[in-house]
Design an enzyme around this catalytic site. Structure first.
Site, PDB file in Angstrom:
ATOM      1  N   SER A 300      -7.052  80.397   4.792  1.00  0.00           N
ATOM      2  CA  SER A 300      -7.598  80.554   3.392  1.00  0.00           C
ATOM      3  C   SER A 300      -8.588  82.036   3.424  1.00  0.00           C
ATOM      4  CB  SER A 300      -8.367  79.418   2.962  1.00  0.00           C
ATOM      5  OG  SER A 300      -9.464  79.102   3.869  1.00  0.00           O
ATOM      6  N   ASP A 548     -20.148  76.546  -0.761  1.00  0.00           N
ATOM      7  CA  ASP A 548     -19.163  76.862   0.094  1.00  0.00           C
ATOM      8  C   ASP A 548     -19.573  78.463   0.862  1.00  0.00           C
ATOM      9  OD1 ASP A 548     -16.947  78.286   1.267  1.00  0.00           O
ATOM     10  OD2 ASP A 548     -15.502  78.110  -0.459  1.00  0.00           O
ATOM     11  N   HIS A 551     -15.914  80.886   2.245  1.00  0.00           N
ATOM     12  CA  HIS A 551     -15.232  82.037   1.731  1.00  0.00           C
ATOM     13  C   HIS A 551     -16.169  83.089   0.814  1.00  0.00           C
ATOM     14  CE1 HIS A 551     -12.608  78.288   1.938  1.00  0.00           C
ATOM     15  NE2 HIS A 551     -11.728  79.354   2.309  1.00  0.00           N
TER      16      HIS A 551
END
Length: 585
Positions: A300, A548, A551
């Site tokens: 990702s 998070d 990312h």
């Protein structure tokens, strides 16, 4: 008894004449060397080379030398005659031709004033001739070089290492600092790229500060690529041919030591560049990608970087001339006018794993087949630029379960459990063998991204009371100790060593790790998705569980990673183009 001097025989010059001839030749050689030195120095000055820079002289310099040849010979002859006359009048009698020492010519002294005047006159004539648009001596106006190559400070084109070389005059692009620069960052706007997913649109998802978008990476001693200069040569009845210069530009503090000449697309005439030149030229990149495929392969974080690249180039195409198609593990962004694609392929471990489903892969008990890569690799065949990564999915446990046969769907899967770094090395060895067996380095350029750091441990940047990266708004630029954010440097070293060992197909290792560790402020934090849905107010209030810090917001840090990729692509050697009407997929 005195012996009378013998009259000179026919054809035999006197001793004085022989000495004069020797000194005349020596003087002529000295003048020639001095002129060459002056010409080279002047050429370097014209190109703006600093004391440690070097110039790759293009054909325009050769043409200028041809133009000035007649003037040079005339100046050299006049200086030689003057030198012979001076020797005849003032020099002591020679003891023999071998007695005169030969001076080194590597660093000649400054020539006398009259020689300097002659050299400057000849060079001025050459520059005047070269300055005429499309005119060079010995050729028609159609043969004249339009652009001179920009002076560079290192970094070769093509495979082998614009980034990896560390010789004198080169620059380590990954050693530097983050500079706050509202005028040059971000390269694109979040609102201007409709292809961004909700996972990375932090401002739209409620983040109030946008300072994270306004930091740019500044290497020590050089600049990231701006617009690569062209060295253009237009031959009679031929289209213009372009060769891009490596874009790593050497500069000195406070003053740029180069002159950038750019090619005007409208009238094919030179156009002086400036410091306002964009550091990412999407049109130039798309020209390099014309009729080609660029693919990110991995987890990702590579998808994060792929979204960044899509936004960096998409504005150059009309809305009805671009499209994004998602088909399982493969996402394809297509720009019709260039017949180019920017793609992402989901393969978090590169080899087969039980996390290969692009939609349902939140599996805590992860397993891999370390020697099975063919299933994924079938989708990488024929790609012109391949950008790999694999890291974050390895960080779930200190050991990895490896399966050597059968299916992951069986109830009782037999597996071995080995150390993470050992399994990682096995996978990269499988990957490297496939690359060297199936990739043609004359057609395909391969890059490997180093690990993307996470910011889960706030004590690692001196904020023990903070909650991971939550509410961080500034990079860790004032932290004087070593950052300890939990990066697995063993995996970093393993990837670096494996890529360096690959000789048949050179791989560019893009070292983003240390510079990204500084950017604790740029993660999506609570302004993102969770299992496909935006975080609720209650979830945002619990950053310890829901923030998070893996990312990155876009625009943001992955844009800088893509500037490194951009530099490799625009400085690579031209690959064979496919016909315009031939589909490349």
């Amino acid at each position: 008894m005195r012996i009378p001097r013998r009259k000179g025989a026919v054809g035999m010059p006197s001793r004085r004449a022989q000495v004069a001839a020797v000194f005349a030749l020596a003087a002529l050689l000295g003048v020639s060397v001095l002129y060459d030195s002056a010409h080279i120095a002047a050429s370097l000055r014209r190109h703006g080379a600093g004391p440690r820079a070097y110039a790759k002289l293009s054909s325009s310099d050769d043409a200028a030398a041809v133009v000035s040849s007649a003037a040079r010979e005339e100046a050299s002859s006049a200086a030689a005659v003057a030198a012979v006359e001076a020797v005849s009048a003032h020099a002591p009698p020679a003891k023999g031709a071998d007695s005169a020492p030969v001076e080194g010519t590597d660093r000649p002294d400054d020539p006398p004033p009259h020689q300097q005047q002659e050299a400057k006159k000849a060079e001025a004539e050459a520059e005047a001739a070269a300055a005429k648009p499309g005119a060079t001596a010995g050729s028609s106006s159609q043969d004249a070089p339009l652009i001179e190559e920009v002076v560079q400070g290192g970094g070769g084109a093509g495979h082998g290492g614009a980034l990896e070389q560390r010789h004198e005059g080169t620059c380590d692009l990954y050693k530097g600092s983050w500079v706050y620069d509202e005028s040059r960052a971000p390269i694109y706007k979040e609102s201007g790229c409709s292809f961004l997913t909700e996972q990375v649109t932090c401002m739209r998802n409620g983040r109030r500060d946008d300072d994270y978008q306004k930091w740019r990476w500044q290497p020590d001693g050089c600049d990231l690529p701006k617009r690569a200069a062209y060295r253009c040569i237009k031959k009679r009845n031929d289209p213009i041919t372009k060769t891009t210069s490596p874009p790593w530009i050497r500069v000195e503090r406070g003053k740029q030591k180069f002159t950038r000449l750019l090619h005007s697309r409208k009238n094919n005439r030179p156009d002086l560049g400036s410091n306002t030149t964009p550091r990412f030229d999407a049109k130039l990149l798309l020209e390099k990608l014309r009729n080609k495929r660029l693919m990110f392969v991995g987890d990702s974080l590579n998808r994060n970087q792929w979204e960044s690249m899509v936004c960096l180039v998409q504005a150059e195409a009309p809305w009805d001339k671009k499209s994004l198609v998602k088909n399982g593990s493969l996402n394809v962004f297509h720009l019709q006018e260039y017949n180019a694609t920017v793609e992402f392929y989901w393969a978090p471990f590169l080899v087969e794993s039980n996390s290969d489903d692009p939609d349902i892969h939140s599996i805590s008990d992860r397993m891999i087949k370390p020697t099975s890569i063919a299933k994924h690799a079938a989708n990488w065949q024929g790609v012109d630029y391949l950008i790999f990564n694999t890291y974050i999915w390895w960080m779930n446990t200190p050991q990895m379960k490896t399966v050597h046969g059968g299916s992951f769907s069986r109830k009782h899967v037999k597996y071995d459990e080995i150390e993470r770094v050992v399994a990682y090395r096995k996978v990269l060895k499988t990957w490297s063998r496939w690359v060297e067996a199936h990739i043609d380095p004359k057609r395909t350029t391969v890059l490997f991204m180093s690990v993307s750091p996470v910011h889960m441990q706030s004590e690692g940047w001196g904020s023990p009371n903070a909650v991971k990266c939550f509410s961080e708004t500034q990079p860790a630029i004032n932290y004087t100790k070593k950052l300890e954010v939990g990066t697995d440097w063993d995996l970093f070293t393993t990837a670096q060593r494996v890529t360096r060992s690959m000789k048949k197909v050179p791989v560019h290792f893009i070292n983003i790790t240390a510079l990204s560790e500084i950017r604790k402020d740029a993660h999506t934090s609570v302004h993102t998705l969770r299992q496909g849905k935006l975080l609720t107010a209650e979830q945002k209030a619990n950053p310890r569980k829901f923030a998070d810090c893996i990312h990155w917001c876009l625009p943001g840090v992955p844009d800088t990673w893509n500037e490194f990729v951009y530099g490799h692509i625009v400085s690579s050697t031209p690959q064979q183009q496919m016909p315009e009407d031939q589909p490349h997929r």
